[in-house]
Structures are given as C-alpha cells and as structure tokens.
Design a protein around this motif. Sequence first.
Motif, PDB file in Angstrom:
ATOM      1  N   LEU A  42       0.703  -1.097   0.100  1.00 31.92           N
ATOM      2  CA  LEU A  42       0.065   0.119   0.045  1.00 31.92           C
ATOM      3  C   LEU A  42       0.954   1.213   0.035  1.00 31.92           C
ATOM      4  O   LEU A  42       1.932   1.309   0.791  1.00 31.92           O
ATOM      5  CB  LEU A  42      -0.961  -0.089   1.174  1.00 31.92           C
ATOM      6  N   GLY A  43       0.596   2.231  -0.769  1.00 30.08           N
ATOM      7  CA  GLY A  43       1.352   3.570  -0.994  1.00 30.08           C
ATOM      8  C   GLY A  43       0.556   4.519  -0.026  1.00 30.08           C
ATOM      9  O   GLY A  43      -0.747   4.601  -0.155  1.00 30.08           O
ATOM     10  N   LEU A  44       1.337   5.293   0.814  1.00 28.43           N
ATOM     11  CA  LEU A  44       0.720   6.128   1.681  1.00 28.43           C
ATOM     12  C   LEU A  44       1.304   7.384   1.421  1.00 28.43           C
ATOM     13  O   LEU A  44       2.499   7.796   1.835  1.00 28.43           O
ATOM     14  CB  LEU A  44       0.874   6.023   3.097  1.00 28.43           C
ATOM     15  N   ILE A  45       0.830   8.155   0.610  1.00 27.49           N
ATOM     16  CA  ILE A  45       1.523   9.607   0.068  1.00 27.49           C
ATOM     17  C   ILE A  45       0.558  10.873   0.400  1.00 27.49           C
ATOM     18  O   ILE A  45      -0.667  10.885   0.490  1.00 27.49           O
ATOM     19  CB  ILE A  45       1.898   9.600  -1.320  1.00 27.49           C
ATOM     20  N   GLY A  46       1.434  11.908   0.599  1.00 21.24           N
ATOM     21  CA  GLY A  46       0.520  13.198   0.765  1.00 21.24           C
ATOM     22  C   GLY A  46      -0.064  13.524  -0.354  1.00 21.24           C
ATOM     23  O   GLY A  46       0.475  13.518  -1.432  1.00 21.24           O
ATOM     24  N   GLY A  47      -1.274  14.341  -0.324  1.00 18.87           N
ATOM     25  CA  GLY A  47      -1.973  14.695  -1.445  1.00 18.87           C
ATOM     26  C   GLY A  47      -2.965  13.819  -2.087  1.00 18.87           C
ATOM     27  O   GLY A  47      -3.821  14.061  -2.868  1.00 18.87           O
ATOM     28  N   ALA A  48      -2.968  12.576  -1.591  1.00 20.21           N
ATOM     29  CA  ALA A  48      -4.014  11.456  -1.729  1.00 20.21           C
ATOM     30  C   ALA A  48      -5.108  11.578  -0.770  1.00 20.21           C
ATOM     31  O   ALA A  48      -4.690  11.925   0.220  1.00 20.21           O
ATOM     32  CB  ALA A  48      -3.389  10.268  -2.062  1.00 20.21           C
ATOM     33  N   ALA A  49      -6.271  10.879  -1.188  1.00 18.83           N
ATOM     34  CA  ALA A  49      -7.362  10.879   0.113  1.00 18.83           C
ATOM     35  C   ALA A  49      -6.926  10.037   1.162  1.00 18.83           C
ATOM     36  O   ALA A  49      -6.682   8.981   0.818  1.00 18.83           O
ATOM     37  CB  ALA A  49      -8.741  10.403  -0.723  1.00 18.83           C
ATOM     38  N   ILE A  50      -6.938  10.672   2.238  1.00 13.63           N
ATOM     39  CA  ILE A  50      -6.584   9.991   3.394  1.00 13.63           C
ATOM     40  C   ILE A  50      -7.540   8.868   3.813  1.00 13.63           C
ATOM     41  O   ILE A  50      -7.417   7.844   4.405  1.00 13.63           O
ATOM     42  CB  ILE A  50      -6.320  10.818   4.577  1.00 13.63           C
ATOM     43  N   LYS A  51      -8.853   9.205   3.379  1.00 23.14           N
ATOM     44  CA  LYS A  51      -9.985   8.133   3.894  1.00 23.14           C
ATOM     45  C   LYS A  51      -9.822   6.882   3.351  1.00 23.14           C
ATOM     46  O   LYS A  51     -10.096   5.917   3.687  1.00 23.14           O
ATOM     47  CB  LYS A  51     -11.336   8.989   3.669  1.00 23.14           C
ATOM     48  N   ARG A  52      -9.343   7.097   1.806  1.00 28.91           N
ATOM     49  CA  ARG A  52      -9.409   5.770   0.930  1.00 28.91           C
ATOM     50  C   ARG A  52      -8.081   5.161   1.624  1.00 28.91           C
ATOM     51  O   ARG A  52      -8.260   3.889   1.619  1.00 28.91           O
ATOM     52  CB  ARG A  52      -9.198   6.261  -0.256  1.00 28.91           C
ATOM     53  N   GLN A  53      -7.000   5.678   1.879  1.00 32.72           N
ATOM     54  CA  GLN A  53      -5.830   4.911   2.664  1.00 32.72           C
ATOM     55  C   GLN A  53      -6.233   4.347   3.820  1.00 32.72           C
ATOM     56  O   GLN A  53      -5.627   3.069   3.910  1.00 32.72           O
ATOM     57  CB  GLN A  53      -4.712   6.218   2.752  1.00 32.72           C
ATOM     58  N   ILE A  54      -6.975   4.842   4.659  1.00 36.08           N
ATOM     59  CA  ILE A  54      -7.402   4.317   5.897  1.00 36.08           C
ATOM     60  C   ILE A  54      -8.110   3.134   5.584  1.00 36.08           C
ATOM     61  O   ILE A  54      -7.867   2.004   6.208  1.00 36.08           O
ATOM     62  CB  ILE A  54      -8.267   5.234   6.871  1.00 36.08           C
ATOM     63  N   GLU A  55      -9.202   3.063   4.686  1.00 32.47           N
ATOM     64  CA  GLU A  55      -9.922   1.839   4.081  1.00 32.47           C
ATOM     65  C   GLU A  55      -8.994   0.935   3.684  1.00 32.47           C
ATOM     66  O   GLU A  55      -9.111  -0.313   3.951  1.00 32.47           O
ATOM     67  CB  GLU A  55     -10.906   2.235   3.177  1.00 32.47           C
ATOM     68  N   LYS A  56      -7.815   1.186   2.759  1.00 36.35           N
ATOM     69  CA  LYS A  56      -6.954   0.046   2.463  1.00 36.35           C
ATOM     70  C   LYS A  56      -6.236  -0.473   3.572  1.00 36.35           C
ATOM     71  O   LYS A  56      -5.756  -1.814   3.359  1.00 36.35           O
ATOM     72  CB  LYS A  56      -5.949   1.008   1.222  1.00 36.35           C
ATOM     73  N   LEU A  57      -5.904   0.289   4.628  1.00 34.07           N
ATOM     74  CA  LEU A  57      -5.177  -0.260   5.772  1.00 34.07           C
ATOM     75  C   LEU A  57      -5.944  -1.222   6.392  1.00 34.07           C
ATOM     76  O   LEU A  57      -5.223  -2.198   6.918  1.00 34.07           O
ATOM     77  CB  LEU A  57      -4.804   0.823   6.913  1.00 34.07           C
ATOM     78  N   LYS A  58      -7.310  -1.070   6.398  1.00 34.81           N
ATOM     79  CA  LYS A  58      -8.005  -2.639   6.812  1.00 34.81           C
ATOM     80  C   LYS A  58      -7.810  -3.856   6.155  1.00 34.81           C
ATOM     81  O   LYS A  58      -8.212  -4.905   6.945  1.00 34.81           O
ATOM     82  CB  LYS A  58      -9.388  -2.164   6.885  1.00 34.81           C
ATOM     83  N   GLU A  59      -7.229  -3.865   4.911  1.00 37.44           N
ATOM     84  CA  GLU A  59      -6.699  -4.796   4.238  1.00 37.44           C
ATOM     85  C   GLU A  59      -5.588  -5.517   4.719  1.00 37.44           C
ATOM     86  O   GLU A  59      -5.022  -6.525   4.271  1.00 37.44           O
ATOM     87  CB  GLU A  59      -6.835  -4.730   2.657  1.00 37.44           C
ATOM     88  N   HIS A  60      -4.749  -5.025   5.728  1.00 37.33           N
ATOM     89  CA  HIS A  60      -3.553  -5.248   6.594  1.00 37.33           C
ATOM     90  C   HIS A  60      -2.404  -5.802   5.327  1.00 37.33           C
ATOM     91  O   HIS A  60      -1.874  -6.695   5.131  1.00 37.33           O
ATOM     92  CB  HIS A  60      -3.960  -6.711   7.248  1.00 37.33           C
ATOM     93  N   PRO A  61      -2.006  -4.725   4.736  1.00 35.97           N
ATOM     94  CA  PRO A  61      -0.837  -4.981   3.742  1.00 35.97           C
ATOM     95  C   PRO A  61       0.215  -5.330   4.277  1.00 35.97           C
ATOM     96  O   PRO A  61       0.598  -4.417   5.483  1.00 35.97           O
ATOM     97  CB  PRO A  61      -0.773  -3.513   2.901  1.00 35.97           C
ATOM     98  N   GLU A  62       1.042  -6.156   3.769  1.00 40.90           N
ATOM     99  CA  GLU A  62       2.358  -6.453   4.350  1.00 40.90           C
ATOM    100  C   GLU A  62       3.177  -5.508   4.384  1.00 40.90           C
ATOM    101  O   GLU A  62       4.169  -5.379   5.325  1.00 40.90           O
ATOM    102  CB  GLU A  62       2.949  -7.797   3.996  1.00 40.90           C
ATOM    103  N   ILE A  63       3.437  -4.730   3.298  1.00 42.59           N
ATOM    104  CA  ILE A  63       4.254  -3.535   2.953  1.00 42.59           C
ATOM    105  C   ILE A  63       3.429  -2.285   3.008  1.00 42.59           C
ATOM    106  O   ILE A  63       2.518  -2.177   2.275  1.00 42.59           O
ATOM    107  CB  ILE A  63       5.316  -3.629   1.707  1.00 42.59           C
TER     108      ILE A  63
END
Length: 450
Positions: free
Chosen positions: A103-124
């Motif tokens: 999962l990529g976590l970068i500034g400028g992207a929608a943080i809510k979408r990133q939080i949802e993706k974190l629920k999928e438990h990415p290893e990296i």
Amino acid sequence: MTTSFDSLGLHPDLIQLLSDKGITSPSPVQEQTIPVIREGKDVLARSQTGTGKTLAYLLPLLETIDTNVKGTQKVILAPTQELAMQIVREAEVYGAYKGIKTLGLIGGAAIKRQIEKLKEHPEIVVGTPGRVRELIEVRKLKMHQVKTIVIDEADQVFQLGGAGDVNHILRSALRDRQLVFLSATVDEGTRRLAEREMKDFVSIGIDPEQMTASGLTHLYFVAGEREKIDMLRRVVRHFDPTKAIVFANNAETISEVEAKMNYMGISAAALYGDADKMTRTRVLNAFRDGQIKLLIASDVAARGLDIQDLPLVINFDPAFDSDHYVHRAGRTGRMGKTGTVVSIVGEKETFIMRKFARELGIELNERAMQGGEIKDKPAYSSNRPQRSFTKKGASSFGSASQGKPAVRTSSAKDREQSSNVPGPGRKNERERDRKNKGAPKWLKDKKKEQ
C-alpha cells in the motif's frame, strides 16, 4: 566469478520474475546488500543513483515477510510521492509470487481511502514521512508488528525536512526493529542518525571514491548570461536526445527556458517543486511517452524520478553543490548504461566545475561549440592566463607557464602624451590647464617649471 541471484539464496519464483524483467545477475550494491538485510542486520548503504538500490532492499524484504502474520511488517519511507509510487509498483510486481499486498501512503492523496486500504492489512507500506506519521498518530497504521524500516534516499528525506517525522516513526516502532538507510550520498547528519539508532550496523559503500556512475561523460560549455538559451538550443540540437532533463535553479528560469525552447521548435514542459499530483502525473507521462523532448525542472521537482533510457542531463544552472550534482547526474546512466551530463556556466562559474571534478573524482572537461560541432578545449590550467595581484589589489595577467605579473613598458599612449601630435596626450594637457584656471599665478608658474 559472477554472483547469481540463486547464490544469494533468493526463492526460485522470485528469480524467475527477475528473469522475466531481463534481470539475470545482481548489481554490486545488490550483491553486497541482499545477504546482510536477509540476516536482519542494520545497514547504511551508499551507492550511485541508478545502480539498483530499490531491489537491493526490496528483494530481501519480500523474502523475510511471514504471510501467516496479519498486519504490516515492513515500512519503506521515500522523500517524494513519485519515488514512493515507483517503489509500490516494484513491490507489487515482485511480491506477486507470495501474494504480498503493498500500500502506498503519500501526501496529496485521499486519506480516507488510505485508511480503508489499511483495513486489508498490507504486509508492506510505502510512503512519504509526513503522511505515514499522520496515520500513525491517528492510530490507523499499526507499528507493533513492523520488523523493518527502510529509508530510501535518506539524505534527501532529511534535506526536505523529514527528520522530525522520521524520529516520530522510529519511536513508534519496536525497539528491536531492523533499520536500513540507502542513499547516493551520506552526509554527517545521516551518519550520526545511523550511529544513534542502529545497532552494530553494516556500512556498505560501492566504489566510495566514485560518487557518480562510471558510464557517464561529464562536459561543460562556457556562455554569457545572454547566450545561455542559445547554447542550450545548440547542445540539444547536437546531441539530439530522445528526451532530456534540464535543471534550473529557480521558478523564473524554468518558465523562461520552457517558453523559449518551445518558441525555437523544441518541445518542452516545466515541472515545478510545488506542482499538484495531477499536473505532475500529466507532465511526466507526456515526457515518458516521448510527447515532449525536454523536461525543465528544479532539484526538488526531479527528486526520485526514474526515467527509463534517459541519455542526457543538462544543467542550465550549475548545481548548488557536489551532492546536488550527483543526484542530477544520477537521472542518466542508470543500471550500467551510458549517459552524458552537460553543464552550461558563465566565465566566472568555471571554478564550480573544477570544484565538482575534485570533490567527486570525475573528469569534467570544457568543450566549445563551433559550427554545430563540439570541439575539445585544452585543460583550464594549461590554457588560460593566470591572474596575479599587486599590493594595491590590481590584477595583471601572464602566461600560465611564467606565473609572473606582466611588466608594463612604454606604450603608444605614453608616447602620444609626450609628443606635440594632437591626441589623448594633448587632451590631457588641456584638461590640466582647465583645472588650474583658478589657481594663483605663483602655483601656475611652479607647475609649468615642473
């Protein structure tokens, strides 16, 4: 004897993925770094840009991920959004053999979408320090299972003000986590942080005396301020690259160069450090696809760029220092390929070229452009006159071989002033007479006697 990926102990499926990409043997930095990271040791690695540093740490990270553990195990920090997303794409390709999620976590992207993706438990997780810290603080990114933290282009992370974010991220992780720093240059600040945070780290330096890739040719041309744009045009016409990056030091220059190159019929686009994500993506895609020949950029805007098969880098303005020169030059000549780095400097800036050559241990030669062709110029020290200074601070010139001030002899001007022939000498006499008009008679007579 050439080292193979098999001898480094990588999984056969991973080796096959590398082979499919045309990568059949490890680069020097990969050869030295992969085994050490696999052993779980802390690492401080320095290698020229474009030598395969990403795979040097990514391959052993993939090998040491336990897919039975639910949650993030590896965190990679990068200085720019562009580099972070490049790393994400690489991790997705090579992590496929184990079904690893990235999962990529970068500034400028929608943080809510990133939080949802974190629920999928990415290893990296790969991200910029600011956004990663933000998600840790709101307790959405869990660090209690993170075994390894990698900082790619470490010196740039700290130069861009990420030191505070990095410290916070390190504090939130386990004390026995593995820490890996990789960079083209390692300054004192980076080394001090490594010494403070790492345990018996392994220091890896590939060709420590050579800061830039060995396949690069370094040249510079001297041009007056008003001639620089035309010199840039001539350089581009001569080398005729499929694409090239042109570095400038401020936004006004970037805008001017872009406009004038397009006016001259050379397609160009500007990339500014504060460009939003959509603009940046649009410009870079056009550049990669060959729709534009020149990308005019600042150091900040170009950080982390990985443009495949870029043959030419041009410094329209000289780099601020040798470290910046290394990062600019590193855009070309990647992964053992050849490339050319051209600088355009004023007469008073040639000392910067000599400084870079000395500090980086490279051959940086002056060339002249004549009739559309590049001509060799003798070395600076053996061709140009050396300047020496008198006690009064005036300068005089002599040949480099003599090393002595020129001796002033009687000149035509001196002889004119002593003759009756009208000229500058008679003019000076009239000027003196004019200034003496108001002087007392005795003073005038005295001056005549002299």
